[in-house]
Write a protein that holds these residues in place. Sequence first.
Motif, PDB file in Angstrom:
ATOM      1  N   ARG A 199       0.853  -1.210   0.000  1.00  0.00           N
ATOM      2  CA  ARG A 199       0.000   0.000   0.000  1.00  0.00           C
ATOM      3  C   ARG A 199       0.878   1.245   0.000  1.00  0.00           C
ATOM      4  NH1 ARG A 199      -4.899  -1.606   4.085  1.00  0.00           N
ATOM      5  NH2 ARG A 199      -5.935  -3.009   2.633  1.00  0.00           N
ATOM      6  N   SER A 200       1.965   1.214   0.777  1.00  0.00           N
ATOM      7  CA  SER A 200       2.823   2.402   0.861  1.00  0.00           C
ATOM      8  C   SER A 200       3.531   2.645  -0.467  1.00  0.00           C
ATOM      9  CB  SER A 200       3.821   2.282   2.011  1.00  0.00           C
ATOM     10  OG  SER A 200       4.852   1.398   1.622  1.00  0.00           O
ATOM     11  N   LEU A 201       3.635   1.606  -1.295  1.00  0.00           N
ATOM     12  CA  LEU A 201       4.266   1.764  -2.618  1.00  0.00           C
ATOM     13  C   LEU A 201       3.235   2.114  -3.701  1.00  0.00           C
ATOM     14  CD1 LEU A 201       6.746  -1.280  -2.513  1.00  0.00           C
ATOM     15  CD2 LEU A 201       7.324   1.159  -2.361  1.00  0.00           C
ATOM     16  N   GLY A 202       1.989   2.339  -3.283  1.00  0.00           N
ATOM     17  CA  GLY A 202       0.975   2.775  -4.248  1.00  0.00           C
ATOM     18  C   GLY A 202       0.191   1.646  -4.887  1.00  0.00           C
ATOM     19  N   PHE A 203       0.285   0.458  -4.312  1.00  0.00           N
ATOM     20  CA  PHE A 203      -0.503  -0.658  -4.844  1.00  0.00           C
ATOM     21  C   PHE A 203      -1.819  -0.778  -4.072  1.00  0.00           C
ATOM     22  CE2 PHE A 203       3.795  -1.762  -6.010  1.00  0.00           C
ATOM     23  CZ  PHE A 203       3.674  -2.420  -7.226  1.00  0.00           C
ATOM     24  N   SER A 204      -2.789  -1.384  -4.719  1.00  0.00           N
ATOM     25  CA  SER A 204      -3.971  -1.819  -3.997  1.00  0.00           C
ATOM     26  C   SER A 204      -3.639  -3.207  -3.446  1.00  0.00           C
ATOM     27  CB  SER A 204      -5.153  -1.893  -4.971  1.00  0.00           C
ATOM     28  OG  SER A 204      -6.231  -2.451  -4.299  1.00  0.00           O
ATOM     29  N   ALA A 205      -3.813  -3.407  -2.151  1.00  0.00           N
ATOM     30  CA  ALA A 205      -3.500  -4.710  -1.536  1.00  0.00           C
ATOM     31  C   ALA A 205      -4.630  -5.040  -0.575  1.00  0.00           C
ATOM     32  CB  ALA A 205      -2.169  -4.638  -0.800  1.00  0.00           C
ATOM     33  N   HIS A 206      -5.428  -6.066  -0.960  1.00  0.00           N
ATOM     34  CA  HIS A 206      -6.627  -6.372  -0.173  1.00  0.00           C
ATOM     35  C   HIS A 206      -6.777  -7.854   0.080  1.00  0.00           C
ATOM     36  CE1 HIS A 206      -8.352  -2.424  -0.128  1.00  0.00           C
ATOM     37  NE2 HIS A 206      -8.045  -2.301  -1.397  1.00  0.00           N
ATOM     38  N   GLU A 207      -7.229  -8.166   1.294  1.00  0.00           N
ATOM     39  CA  GLU A 207      -7.600  -9.539   1.611  1.00  0.00           C
ATOM     40  C   GLU A 207      -9.022  -9.736   1.119  1.00  0.00           C
ATOM     41  OE1 GLU A 207      -7.090 -10.825   5.741  1.00  0.00           O
ATOM     42  OE2 GLU A 207      -5.742  -9.122   5.944  1.00  0.00           O
ATOM     43  N   VAL A 210     -12.976 -15.850   0.201  1.00  0.00           N
ATOM     44  CA  VAL A 210     -13.364 -16.647  -0.972  1.00  0.00           C
ATOM     45  C   VAL A 210     -14.205 -17.850  -0.544  1.00  0.00           C
ATOM     46  CG1 VAL A 210     -11.368 -15.945  -2.361  1.00  0.00           C
ATOM     47  CG2 VAL A 210     -11.175 -17.951  -0.874  1.00  0.00           C
ATOM     48  N   ASP A 211     -14.807 -18.496  -1.542  1.00  0.00           N
ATOM     49  CA  ASP A 211     -15.673 -19.662  -1.293  1.00  0.00           C
ATOM     50  C   ASP A 211     -14.867 -20.935  -1.203  1.00  0.00           C
ATOM     51  OD1 ASP A 211     -18.054 -18.391  -1.223  1.00  0.00           O
ATOM     52  OD2 ASP A 211     -18.468 -18.631  -3.368  1.00  0.00           O
ATOM     53  N   TYR A 212     -13.771 -20.915  -0.497  1.00  0.00           N
ATOM     54  CA  TYR A 212     -12.941 -22.116  -0.391  1.00  0.00           C
ATOM     55  C   TYR A 212     -12.323 -22.109   0.988  1.00  0.00           C
ATOM     56  CZ  TYR A 212      -9.279 -25.581  -1.345  1.00  0.00           C
ATOM     57  OH  TYR A 212      -8.472 -26.686  -1.311  1.00  0.00           O
ATOM     58  N   GLU A 213     -12.526 -23.169   1.727  1.00  0.00           N
ATOM     59  CA  GLU A 213     -11.876 -23.279   3.033  1.00  0.00           C
ATOM     60  C   GLU A 213     -11.628 -24.749   3.317  1.00  0.00           C
ATOM     61  OE1 GLU A 213     -14.061 -21.630   6.312  1.00  0.00           O
ATOM     62  OE2 GLU A 213     -12.404 -21.928   7.723  1.00  0.00           O
ATOM     63  N   PHE A 214     -10.364 -25.128   3.306  1.00  0.00           N
ATOM     64  CA  PHE A 214     -10.033 -26.500   3.708  1.00  0.00           C
ATOM     65  C   PHE A 214      -9.254 -26.469   5.024  1.00  0.00           C
ATOM     66  CE2 PHE A 214      -7.490 -30.516   3.260  1.00  0.00           C
ATOM     67  CZ  PHE A 214      -8.523 -31.317   3.719  1.00  0.00           C
ATOM     68  N   GLN A 215      -8.177 -25.666   5.064  1.00  0.00           N
ATOM     69  CA  GLN A 215      -7.556 -25.431   6.381  1.00  0.00           C
ATOM     70  C   GLN A 215      -8.501 -24.495   7.125  1.00  0.00           C
ATOM     71  OE1 GLN A 215      -3.847 -23.759   4.659  1.00  0.00           O
ATOM     72  NE2 GLN A 215      -2.901 -24.691   6.455  1.00  0.00           N
ATOM     73  N   LYS A 216      -8.769 -24.788   8.392  1.00  0.00           N
ATOM     74  CA  LYS A 216      -9.695 -23.927   9.152  1.00  0.00           C
ATOM     75  C   LYS A 216      -9.193 -22.492   9.149  1.00  0.00           C
ATOM     76  CE  LYS A 216     -12.113 -26.951  12.240  1.00  0.00           C
ATOM     77  NZ  LYS A 216     -12.041 -27.698  13.477  1.00  0.00           N
ATOM     78  N   GLY A 217     -10.048 -21.559   8.774  1.00  0.00           N
ATOM     79  CA  GLY A 217      -9.652 -20.151   8.762  1.00  0.00           C
ATOM     80  C   GLY A 217      -8.907 -19.771   7.490  1.00  0.00           C
ATOM     81  N   GLY A 218      -8.631 -20.751   6.636  1.00  0.00           N
ATOM     82  CA  GLY A 218      -7.906 -20.473   5.400  1.00  0.00           C
ATOM     83  C   GLY A 218      -8.887 -20.202   4.276  1.00  0.00           C
ATOM     84  N   ASN A 219      -9.589 -19.092   4.363  1.00  0.00           N
ATOM     85  CA  ASN A 219     -10.593 -18.775   3.343  1.00  0.00           C
ATOM     86  C   ASN A 219     -10.411 -17.359   2.805  1.00  0.00           C
ATOM     87  OD1 ASN A 219     -11.364 -17.369   5.569  1.00  0.00           O
ATOM     88  ND2 ASN A 219     -13.535 -17.921   5.479  1.00  0.00           N
ATOM     89  N   LYS A 220      -9.135 -16.903   2.842  1.00  0.00           N
ATOM     90  CA  LYS A 220      -8.867 -15.567   2.306  1.00  0.00           C
ATOM     91  C   LYS A 220      -7.695 -15.606   1.356  1.00  0.00           C
ATOM     92  CE  LYS A 220     -10.562 -12.868   6.127  1.00  0.00           C
ATOM     93  NZ  LYS A 220     -10.174 -12.147   7.320  1.00  0.00           N
ATOM     94  N   MET A 221      -7.785 -14.770   0.338  1.00  0.00           N
ATOM     95  CA  MET A 221      -6.632 -14.600  -0.544  1.00  0.00           C
ATOM     96  C   MET A 221      -6.237 -13.126  -0.525  1.00  0.00           C
ATOM     97  SD  MET A 221      -7.404 -13.687  -4.252  1.00  0.00           S
ATOM     98  CE  MET A 221      -8.982 -13.224  -4.992  1.00  0.00           C
ATOM     99  N   LEU A 222      -4.985 -12.892  -0.914  1.00  0.00           N
ATOM    100  CA  LEU A 222      -4.487 -11.517  -0.992  1.00  0.00           C
ATOM    101  C   LEU A 222      -4.363 -11.151  -2.465  1.00  0.00           C
ATOM    102  CD1 LEU A 222      -3.342  -9.014   0.420  1.00  0.00           C
ATOM    103  CD2 LEU A 222      -1.098 -10.122   0.378  1.00  0.00           C
ATOM    104  N   ARG A 223      -4.937 -10.001  -2.804  1.00  0.00           N
ATOM    105  CA  ARG A 223      -4.902  -9.530  -4.189  1.00  0.00           C
ATOM    106  C   ARG A 223      -4.103  -8.230  -4.198  1.00  0.00           C
ATOM    107  NH1 ARG A 223     -10.042  -7.318  -7.397  1.00  0.00           N
ATOM    108  NH2 ARG A 223      -9.029  -7.258  -9.419  1.00  0.00           N
TER     109      ARG A 223
END
Length: 230
Positions: A199-207, A210-223
Amino acid sequence: MAVRYDSIVPWGRTFEEYVDMFDLEERDLEKSILGCGDGPACFNAAMHQKGKKAVSIDPIYKFTDEEIQRRIDETYLKVMQQTRENQEKFVWHNIKSVEELGEIRMSAMKAFLMDYNAGKKEERYLFAELPSLPFQDKQFDLALSSHFLFLYTDHLSLGFHIQSIDEMLRVADEIRIFPLVDMNANRSCYVDSVITRYRSLGFSAHEIQVDYEFQKGGNKMLRIYKNDNK
Ligand SMILES: C[S@@+](CC[C@H](N)C(=O)[O-])C[C@H]1O[C@@H](n2cnc3c(N)ncnc32)[C@H](O)[C@@H]1O
């Protein structure tokens, strides 16, 4: 008991899992996509079958199909045993049992192996290792990392993550990383530093959830992408 694998293992997911993990829409699948650390996943094979563009890099692509098959066979029972011992760390919703997990993973890896020699000739499977990629600036629209960055937080430093993400952003307009948790299904301690940096370098960075969770709590991706790209 904590999940500890001896090293970074060859273990491959399906095309459908990639679509869900990375929230890939039809228009994303029309893009030129680079998979970093795709290993024996069958995303590339399925994309090729659909007439779409994907290139995968992985250090295991220095090996022959027979050598990869052998390594999968050696690893398989160990990974299955570790998963069985740590069942409470996973969500058994879409995949109902350790046995079903084994069948799905093995069929994905079989599809990969069937495509591997042809894909190597067509330069869709290239031997390379993060944090260095053998591509020109902005050669791809989208670069993906599935189950490598953040997952191996115990093995790979924050510096390695930053160098790898810098490199992925050099060769692609946008990158997506899944999951944001480590092997023990804890949120990687690197995620916040990575988001702050880009973000400090001027990028959009968002969690993104998503509709996928196999590891518990592992349902986010970073874009991450440059704000002026979108
Ligand atoms: C757990 S597998 C994930 C495979 C696939 N992405 C998936 O989600 O099904 C991790 C992969 O990272 C690869 N890998 C290890 N070191 C790497 C590096 N420095 N750069 C890119 N990939 C690497 C391994 O060879 C392995 O194929």
